[in-house]
Design a protein around this motif. Structure first.
Motif, PDB file in Angstrom:
ATOM      1  N   ALA A  96       2.838   5.927   8.134  1.00  0.00           N
ATOM      2  CA  ALA A  96       2.679   5.954   6.674  1.00  0.00           C
ATOM      3  C   ALA A  96       1.291   6.417   6.265  1.00  0.00           C
ATOM      4  O   ALA A  96       1.124   7.133   5.268  1.00  0.00           O
ATOM      5  CB  ALA A  96       2.960   4.567   6.091  1.00  0.00           C
ATOM      6  N   SER A  97       0.264   6.022   7.069  1.00  0.00           N
ATOM      7  CA  SER A  97      -1.103   6.336   6.651  1.00  0.00           C
ATOM      8  C   SER A  97      -1.576   7.691   7.164  1.00  0.00           C
ATOM      9  O   SER A  97      -2.528   8.256   6.623  1.00  0.00           O
ATOM     10  CB  SER A  97      -2.057   5.226   7.114  1.00  0.00           C
ATOM     11  N   GLY A  98      -0.921   8.231   8.199  1.00  0.00           N
ATOM     12  CA  GLY A  98      -1.333   9.533   8.758  1.00  0.00           C
ATOM     13  C   GLY A  98      -1.261  10.608   7.699  1.00  0.00           C
ATOM     14  O   GLY A  98      -0.171  10.893   7.195  1.00  0.00           O
ATOM     15  N   GLY A  99      -2.406  11.222   7.348  1.00  0.00           N
ATOM     16  CA  GLY A  99      -2.426  12.232   6.284  1.00  0.00           C
ATOM     17  C   GLY A  99      -1.962  11.680   4.943  1.00  0.00           C
ATOM     18  O   GLY A  99      -1.406  12.427   4.138  1.00  0.00           O
ATOM     19  N   HIS A 100      -2.155  10.361   4.745  1.00  0.00           N
ATOM     20  CA  HIS A 100      -1.682   9.695   3.513  1.00  0.00           C
ATOM     21  C   HIS A 100      -0.208  10.015   3.231  1.00  0.00           C
ATOM     22  O   HIS A 100       0.209  10.150   2.093  1.00  0.00           O
ATOM     23  CB  HIS A 100      -2.527  10.115   2.291  1.00  0.00           C
ATOM     24  N   ARG A 101       0.610  10.094   4.333  1.00  0.00           N
ATOM     25  CA  ARG A 101       1.997  10.546   4.198  1.00  0.00           C
ATOM     26  C   ARG A 101       2.786   9.738   3.172  1.00  0.00           C
ATOM     27  O   ARG A 101       3.467  10.292   2.317  1.00  0.00           O
ATOM     28  CB  ARG A 101       2.690  10.496   5.561  1.00  0.00           C
ATOM     29  N   LEU A 102       2.713   8.392   3.289  1.00  0.00           N
ATOM     30  CA  LEU A 102       3.541   7.557   2.400  1.00  0.00           C
ATOM     31  C   LEU A 102       2.714   6.545   1.613  1.00  0.00           C
ATOM     32  O   LEU A 102       3.260   5.824   0.781  1.00  0.00           O
ATOM     33  CB  LEU A 102       4.595   6.797   3.229  1.00  0.00           C
TER      34      LEU A 102
ATOM     35  N   LEU B  31       0.818  -1.218   0.000  1.00  0.00           N
ATOM     36  CA  LEU B  31       0.000   0.000   0.000  1.00  0.00           C
ATOM     37  C   LEU B  31       0.856   1.273   0.000  1.00  0.00           C
ATOM     38  O   LEU B  31       0.317   2.379  -0.098  1.00  0.00           O
ATOM     39  CB  LEU B  31      -0.934   0.005   1.215  1.00  0.00           C
ATOM     40  N   LEU B  32       2.181   1.112   0.106  1.00  0.00           N
ATOM     41  CA  LEU B  32       3.053   2.291   0.152  1.00  0.00           C
ATOM     42  C   LEU B  32       3.324   2.814  -1.251  1.00  0.00           C
ATOM     43  O   LEU B  32       3.426   2.050  -2.196  1.00  0.00           O
ATOM     44  CB  LEU B  32       4.400   1.924   0.794  1.00  0.00           C
ATOM     45  N   ARG B  33       3.445   4.132  -1.362  1.00  0.00           N
ATOM     46  CA  ARG B  33       3.875   4.667  -2.648  1.00  0.00           C
ATOM     47  C   ARG B  33       5.283   5.252  -2.565  1.00  0.00           C
ATOM     48  O   ARG B  33       5.957   5.438  -3.553  1.00  0.00           O
ATOM     49  CB  ARG B  33       2.876   5.706  -3.164  1.00  0.00           C
ATOM     50  N   ARG B  34       5.737   5.572  -1.343  1.00  0.00           N
ATOM     51  CA  ARG B  34       7.108   6.053  -1.207  1.00  0.00           C
ATOM     52  C   ARG B  34       7.658   5.747   0.181  1.00  0.00           C
ATOM     53  O   ARG B  34       6.967   5.189   1.033  1.00  0.00           O
ATOM     54  CB  ARG B  34       7.192   7.544  -1.524  1.00  0.00           C
TER      55      ARG B  34
END
Lengths: 214, 214, 214, 214
Positions: free
Chosen positions: B144-150, B84-87
């Motif tokens: 990673a998911s907080g505010g769609h950070r990563l 689910l990570l993008r960066r």
């Protein structure tokens, strides 16, 4: 560049014996195995009761965790360097082998350190291993970046110099830990523990990466 | 997003020090090694006759198989998150190192558990290792998911929340096993065995994946 | 296909938790580690003179080489199956974990066999490990090929049936070795050694591959 | 070529059981694990004081470093060969398994050598292991290059012959080390140490690669 041996440029031609990606994947394997083998140095109790024996193992477990972070840090640093390479040659392959030799060796000084974390000889052995790893790392960078021999053409002098500062800081810290053991061993141990912590902090190196994006 | 440090986005630029794929491959290596090293904790008999000695090793072999499934489950969960990570950034790299440290450590509590599977201290050590692994896992997800950070931009709030429920269930179960040992150790052991079994069952998490397809 | 759960198809969507390639790479890692760990079961002599001690280790070294070929054969077979898959789901992931559990366990029965290669119990333990590996392998094939659930759509019934024959031959041979030990242990040992040799011979499975090309 | 079995050409068809890349990745894994496992042969001191015990281990640490370079050299040579392959078949897979068996075995003769580096039996065991590795390597090259069976079509006869010279030099050097032990063991040991050093020097093989570029 045209007058220089180009033994292993990644190419469809038979000349590319070991590509950057291949050597990086091999190195990743060695790092992953070395970091996971560290646990084998912890010999679990073989008799009951467990609690007092596990408590007695706390220094060893601490040495294990510290060595894990050190190898993890070295892995990140290794990627930082390989990421900047555009090609490979025999000299770099063998300098990298020297670095991997030091990394693979880490489980040994870790167990010695776990035996008695305050023994000056144990601290020196661990520090010396990391100084040698740092030496090979710096030799790789000196060789690859000299005249942009193996690194990407567009790397700025500022980035190359920043790499140097960071690369020198690493063996310098471990060299200081080595020397400290002749005066106060506990200070040497503190430095060993602080290096990965320092590496975790935000740095100018990261900041630069950020600014390059914005 | 534009005002935030973006240290390791996968890109052709020199700024991408460790990409998502690279860290996932490294983590895969550590999982594969840790799961395979478990067998080294089984010390085969060195004298004859074999049958009675092998029978006496059944608790150890059971602990081996259970630990294998636990690490296998953690590997599947790790992929579920990385997928689910993008960066990537420095904080996530180090939280992941913490998780790998716990996973690499599993052979140690496994051998202790094999010595006497009903010893409360052995069950607590194993449960505590998994609680810490779960803590790092949840810290990774929170960060990673907080505010769609990563994470990928198009992930729905429902999926993010579902991940949370599943992620919390894991350390909660192991925490319960830990506490049970103060009352009835055998119940703690039963919970340790049931967690991977529960993870194997079809779940809302899988169902959702199905519905997203149809 | 449209009415069936599709949990892990390789896709850019968040639903693909573990892809075929990812699970294959993880399995490759476990196979590579298990096959290389076998050498750790050989405890070198620690005193001089070496020659008589090395001669006494010949059965162990033979067991090591045989186990190496068995795991190598299993690795080739594993690729033969994964190569035919087009997608993955939770059931297959866990059946594969069961297979990897058996493969990772191989160093243990190998060392037991090296202690006394003619001991019926040692032969049975090794044979049983491989029967279980074969069972998981066949369960994977039955599940994946049933109604073309997870395999490529264009696989011919003839190929699917050929896979079945080869897959059944494997645990059947090891089951025979198991039973032989109750009559003549040496025959069981001979069968253990012959299975990889048989797997190395040209077969209808290979021939078919050839004919498909011409 | 059309009348010859083509069992494992990399292709989207179900006939490609093991591709060149897959076997290379598996082999890389075995090399990376074998080279990293060498450190487990170093048993750290378990009592204090450390200094005299570490000094007594210097021969073992030397044997460790030498074996590391030997496996590193073999890895580079393995890539040099695989790099020239265009396809794979069952025979090559099993010859490669034989080579990997020898490489995986290296930690054993290394520890024996560390026990007493001047013992002729220890030197012979190490040399014999490398002679066998060299034999499998040469068998792979003979089989793959004969009639351009598995190698790239455009490889020049000059390159194929150059590979032969290099390939023969390797087991010849180790065979000489083996024979030397019957006369002066120390000379055998010197040859063991010189082979990787010789491999590190610039060679006609590298020079040719350079000239092919200019």
């Amino acid at each position: 560049v045209s007058s220089e041996p180009v033994s292993t440029i990644p190419s469809p031609m038979p000349t590319a014996v070991v590509s950057v990606n291949r050597l990086e994947a091999f190195s990743d394997g060695v790092f992953a195995i070395a970091i996971t083998l560290l646990v084998l140095e912890l010999r679990p109790p073989t008799t009951l009761p467990l609690a007092p024996q596990l408590r007695a193992m706390i220094p060893q477990i601490g040495a294990y965790a510290a060595a894990f972070l050190v190898v993890g840090m070295a892995w990140i640093g290794h990627h930082g360097l390989f990421h900047l390479l555009r090609r490979m040659n025999k000299t770099l392959i063998w300098l990298n082998m020297g670095l991997l030799l030091c990394i693979s060796f880490v489980p040994f000084p870790t167990m010695v350190l776990g035996l008695d974390p305050l023994d000056p000889v144990a601290i020196r052995l661990f520090a010396l291993t990391m100084v040698m790893a740092g030496w090979f790392y710096n030799a790789m960078w000196a060789y690859a970046s000299g005249g942009h021999r193996l690194i990407k053409q567009d790397l700025s002098p500022a980035l190359i110099q920043l790499m140097w500062w960071r690369n020198i800081a690493f063996p310098l810290a471990y060299g200081t830990a080595f020397l400290m053991t002749f005066w106060k061993p506990v200070l040497g141990l503190v430095i060993l523990a602080l290096v990965p912590a320092g590496f975790m902090l935000p740095s100018r190196f990261d900041a630069r990466e950020y600014r390059a994006k914005s």
